[in-house]
Design a protein around this motif. Structure first.
Motif, PDB file in Angstrom:
ATOM      1  N   GLY A  97       0.785  -1.218   0.000  1.00 36.15           N
ATOM      2  CA  GLY A  97       0.000   0.000   0.000  1.00 36.15           C
ATOM      3  C   GLY A  97       0.818   1.270   0.000  1.00 36.15           C
ATOM      4  N   LEU A  98       2.091   1.175  -0.408  1.00 32.76           N
ATOM      5  CA  LEU A  98       2.950   2.352  -0.373  1.00 32.76           C
ATOM      6  C   LEU A  98       2.613   3.366  -1.470  1.00 32.76           C
ATOM      7  N   LEU A  99       1.915   2.920  -2.469  1.00 36.37           N
ATOM      8  CA  LEU A  99       1.571   3.828  -3.570  1.00 36.37           C
ATOM      9  C   LEU A  99       0.219   4.508  -3.347  1.00 36.37           C
ATOM     10  N   ASP A 100      -0.425   4.197  -2.224  1.00 38.50           N
ATOM     11  CA  ASP A 100      -1.743   4.773  -1.963  1.00 38.50           C
ATOM     12  C   ASP A 100      -1.684   6.269  -1.690  1.00 38.50           C
ATOM     13  N   ASP A 101      -0.493   6.787  -1.379  1.00 33.70           N
ATOM     14  CA  ASP A 101      -0.378   8.212  -1.089  1.00 33.70           C
ATOM     15  C   ASP A 101      -0.285   9.055  -2.358  1.00 33.70           C
ATOM     16  N   GLY A 102      -0.398   8.417  -3.519  1.00 37.68           N
ATOM     17  CA  GLY A 102      -0.344   9.157  -4.773  1.00 37.68           C
ATOM     18  C   GLY A 102       0.982   9.076  -5.490  1.00 37.68           C
ATOM     19  N   SER A 103       1.931   8.294  -4.958  1.00 43.44           N
ATOM     20  CA  SER A 103       3.231   8.155  -5.609  1.00 43.44           C
ATOM     21  C   SER A 103       3.048   7.497  -6.972  1.00 43.44           C
ATOM     22  N   GLU A 104       3.660   8.085  -7.989  1.00 41.44           N
ATOM     23  CA  GLU A 104       3.540   7.552  -9.348  1.00 41.44           C
ATOM     24  C   GLU A 104       4.476   6.356  -9.539  1.00 41.44           C
ATOM     25  N   PRO A 105       3.952   5.245 -10.058  1.00 38.48           N
ATOM     26  CA  PRO A 105       4.813   4.072 -10.284  1.00 38.48           C
ATOM     27  C   PRO A 105       6.010   4.385 -11.166  1.00 38.48           C
ATOM     28  N   GLY A 106       5.814   5.169 -12.206  1.00 39.33           N
ATOM     29  CA  GLY A 106       6.930   5.502 -13.095  1.00 39.33           C
ATOM     30  C   GLY A 106       8.005   6.288 -12.380  1.00 39.33           C
ATOM     31  N   THR A 107       7.598   7.186 -11.482  1.00 41.17           N
ATOM     32  CA  THR A 107       8.576   7.966 -10.720  1.00 41.17           C
ATOM     33  C   THR A 107       9.393   7.055  -9.815  1.00 41.17           C
ATOM     34  N   VAL A 108       8.726   6.095  -9.164  1.00 40.91           N
ATOM     35  CA  VAL A 108       9.426   5.152  -8.289  1.00 40.91           C
ATOM     36  C   VAL A 108      10.403   4.308  -9.107  1.00 40.91           C
ATOM     37  N   LEU A 109       9.981   3.850 -10.261  1.00 40.15           N
ATOM     38  CA  LEU A 109      10.877   3.038 -11.101  1.00 40.15           C
ATOM     39  C   LEU A 109      12.120   3.817 -11.512  1.00 40.15           C
ATOM     40  N   ARG A 110      11.927   5.065 -11.926  1.00 40.42           N
ATOM     41  CA  ARG A 110      13.081   5.879 -12.328  1.00 40.42           C
ATOM     42  C   ARG A 110      14.024   6.120 -11.152  1.00 40.42           C
ATOM     43  N   MET A 111      13.467   6.340  -9.972  1.00 39.81           N
ATOM     44  CA  MET A 111      14.307   6.572  -8.797  1.00 39.81           C
ATOM     45  C   MET A 111      15.146   5.332  -8.482  1.00 39.81           C
ATOM     46  N   LEU A 112      14.553   4.158  -8.584  1.00 42.30           N
ATOM     47  CA  LEU A 112      15.247   2.915  -8.239  1.00 42.30           C
ATOM     48  C   LEU A 112      16.240   2.484  -9.312  1.00 42.30           C
ATOM     49  N   ALA A 113      16.227   3.144 -10.446  1.00 43.50           N
ATOM     50  CA  ALA A 113      17.102   2.740 -11.560  1.00 43.50           C
ATOM     51  C   ALA A 113      18.327   3.628 -11.705  1.00 43.50           C
ATOM     52  N   GLU A 114      18.635   4.447 -10.680  1.00 41.52           N
ATOM     53  CA  GLU A 114      19.768   5.373 -10.781  1.00 41.52           C
ATOM     54  C   GLU A 114      20.724   5.185  -9.607  1.00 41.52           C
ATOM     55  N   PRO A 115      21.437   4.044  -9.553  1.00 48.00           N
ATOM     56  CA  PRO A 115      22.362   3.795  -8.438  1.00 48.00           C
ATOM     57  C   PRO A 115      23.636   4.621  -8.566  1.00 48.00           C
ATOM     58  N   ALA A 116      24.299   4.806  -7.433  1.00 46.35           N
ATOM     59  CA  ALA A 116      25.594   5.495  -7.402  1.00 46.35           C
ATOM     60  C   ALA A 116      26.244   5.218  -6.065  1.00 46.35           C
ATOM     61  N   GLY A 117      27.558   5.096  -6.055  1.00 42.20           N
ATOM     62  CA  GLY A 117      28.263   4.890  -4.796  1.00 42.20           C
ATOM     63  C   GLY A 117      28.034   3.505  -4.237  1.00 42.20           C
ATOM     64  N   SER A 118      28.073   3.423  -2.896  1.00 48.08           N
ATOM     65  CA  SER A 118      27.923   2.126  -2.232  1.00 48.08           C
ATOM     66  C   SER A 118      26.759   2.166  -1.253  1.00 48.08           C
ATOM     67  N   VAL A 119      26.176   1.004  -1.032  1.00 48.64           N
ATOM     68  CA  VAL A 119      25.068   0.888  -0.089  1.00 48.64           C
ATOM     69  C   VAL A 119      25.525   1.286   1.321  1.00 48.64           C
ATOM     70  N   GLY A 120      26.711   0.838   1.725  1.00 45.80           N
ATOM     71  CA  GLY A 120      27.208   1.137   3.061  1.00 45.80           C
ATOM     72  C   GLY A 120      27.369   2.625   3.314  1.00 45.80           C
ATOM     73  N   HIS A 121      27.860   3.350   2.311  1.00 45.99           N
ATOM     74  CA  HIS A 121      28.074   4.793   2.470  1.00 45.99           C
ATOM     75  C   HIS A 121      26.758   5.520   2.693  1.00 45.99           C
ATOM     76  N   TRP A 122      25.772   5.262   1.836  1.00 44.85           N
ATOM     77  CA  TRP A 122      24.495   5.975   1.973  1.00 44.85           C
ATOM     78  C   TRP A 122      23.745   5.534   3.219  1.00 44.85           C
ATOM     79  N   ALA A 123      23.877   4.256   3.585  1.00 50.76           N
ATOM     80  CA  ALA A 123      23.205   3.778   4.791  1.00 50.76           C
ATOM     81  C   ALA A 123      23.782   4.454   6.042  1.00 50.76           C
ATOM     82  N   GLU A 124      25.097   4.605   6.078  1.00 50.25           N
ATOM     83  CA  GLU A 124      25.719   5.267   7.234  1.00 50.25           C
ATOM     84  C   GLU A 124      25.299   6.734   7.314  1.00 50.25           C
ATOM     85  N   ARG A 125      25.183   7.385   6.176  1.00 46.77           N
ATOM     86  CA  ARG A 125      24.737   8.775   6.158  1.00 46.77           C
ATOM     87  C   ARG A 125      23.309   8.897   6.714  1.00 46.77           C
TER      88      ARG A 125
END
Length: 372
Positions: free
Chosen positions: A257-285
């Motif tokens: 139900g995360l998309l019930d707030d009006g989040s556009e599926p296409g916007t979520v897909l584009r966001m998830l398709a642009e990785p950079a750096g490392s998971v550990g770095h962003w998680a620590e931040r």
């Protein structure tokens, strides 16, 4: 005819009336001036326990000067004159008439121990308020080179004050502050935090094998509900050993139900398709921001409790320890994340009693933090 105020009349009207503790201090000092031997019945306070410079100076003088002979003290004011002369070194505004007024306003000199306990309780409240304000100031100090370490050190200092107050006023079971806890701050979304969390989610989607190494990061650490939900989707998919890519994460998000707030599926897909750096770095931040936000909310909770004159020392200890438990929990996760595992060092808090402060860990569930 309109009233013309005298010079400074408006300023005098703006002066707040004395708080109840001011009158308690007057009663205690009056009792000690009238019967100096009652100082033997007073414990737990020092000159610093008083709310005004004049009262602190008077108590210091009473405590340090030799006691007068009771018979002589009843006949003359020599000892009172010495008390005034000594106190004037620290408080220039004192007068002999004020000392005599203190004696007159004291209702029952034999109640001096009770008055002292009240002064001690109010001093404990002021100490906690000051320590909470220092923690808040540290959290918001953008000039600190190592903000996490400095904030944790200030949290330890606050915890040491709580321990010292608990040593003087052992908490009673189930006594909670009556003051409502403040609502978690609904701060505007910080652009940098949002962008970094998006990079975290995209990079974790591209490299799901790295998610297991940052198990110390919880959904509540992220600032937006959508980001928190997507992180939960990622950890759930990896735990179930299911395929992870932008499409599978999007589908899991829909099921939750995360998309019930009006989040556009296409916007979520584009966001998830642009990785950079490392998971550990962003998680620590993200965890760093969460730790500072937790410290800020803890400071505001204790500030609210201690800022309420109706809060008893027993209630303050229970409420403060429950609030500090949140910092203790996220401190542990921070140490796992950074590889730092130094023992928690608390700065010693000043005490006026010989017995050492007792540290008692509070066990309380960490409240879910809303969007910052």
């Amino acid at each position: 005819m309109p009233h013309t105020p005298e010079p400074d009349e408006d300023d005098l009207d703006a002066i707040a009336p004395p708080q109840p503790v001011f009158h308690v201090e007057q009663a205690l000092l009056g009792a000690l001036l009238l019967n100096p031997h009652r100082l033997d019945d007073v414990s737990g306070i020092t000159a610093d326990s008083f709310s005004t410079t004049a009262h602190a100076a008077l108590y210091a003088a009473i405590s340090t000067l030799p006691r007068p002979d009771p018979a002589e003290h009843a006949k003359n004011t020599k000892w009172l004159d010495r008390v005034l002369a000594t106190a004037l070194e620290e408080a220039r505004g004192l007068t002999a008439s004020y000392l005599h007024s203190l004696v007159q306003v004291c209702p029952w000199p034999r109640h001096a121990p009770a008055y002292a306990r009240m002064v001690e309780a109010e001093h404990a409240r002021r100490r906690l308020l000051t320590a909470a304000e220092r923690l808040l100031h540290t959290v918001h100090d953008v000039s600190l080179p190592h903000p996490v370490q400095t904030v944790l050190a200030e949290a330890d200092a606050l915890a040491a004050v709580v321990d010292d107050v608990a040593n003087r006023f052992p908490p009673r079971s189930g006594v909670l502050p009556r003051t409502p806890a403040p609502t978690p701050a609904q701060t505007p979304d910080h652009i940098e935090a949002i962008e970094e969390e998006q990079l975290l989610l995209a990079t974790a989607t591209a490299r799901p094998d790295d998610i297991d190494a940052v198990r110390w990061l919880l959904p509540d650490d992220l600032t937006l509900p959508l980001h928190a939900g997507l992180w939960q989707c990622l950890t759930t998919l990896t735990r179930r050993n299911e395929p992870v890519d932008p499409v599978t994460v999007l589908w899991e998000a829909q099921q939750r139900g995360l998309l019930d707030d009006g989040s556009e599926p296409g916007t979520v897909l584009r966001m998830l398709a642009e990785p950079a750096g490392s998971v550990g770095h962003w998680a620590e931040r993200a965890l760093r921001r969460s730790l500072l936000a937790t410290a800020e909310y803890t400071g505001r909770r204790i500030e609210a409790y201690a800022g309420d004159p109706a809060s008893t020392p027993f209630q303050l200890v229970v409420g403060a320890r429950r609030a500090l438990a949140d910092i203790a929990a996220i401190r542990t996760r921070w140490q796992h994340a950074t590889g730092a595992a130094p023992p928690q060092q608390r700065r010693a808090a000043p005490a006026t009693r010989a017995s050492p402060p007792t540290t008692t860990a509070a066990h309380a569930a960490r409240p879910t933090r809303v969007t910052r």
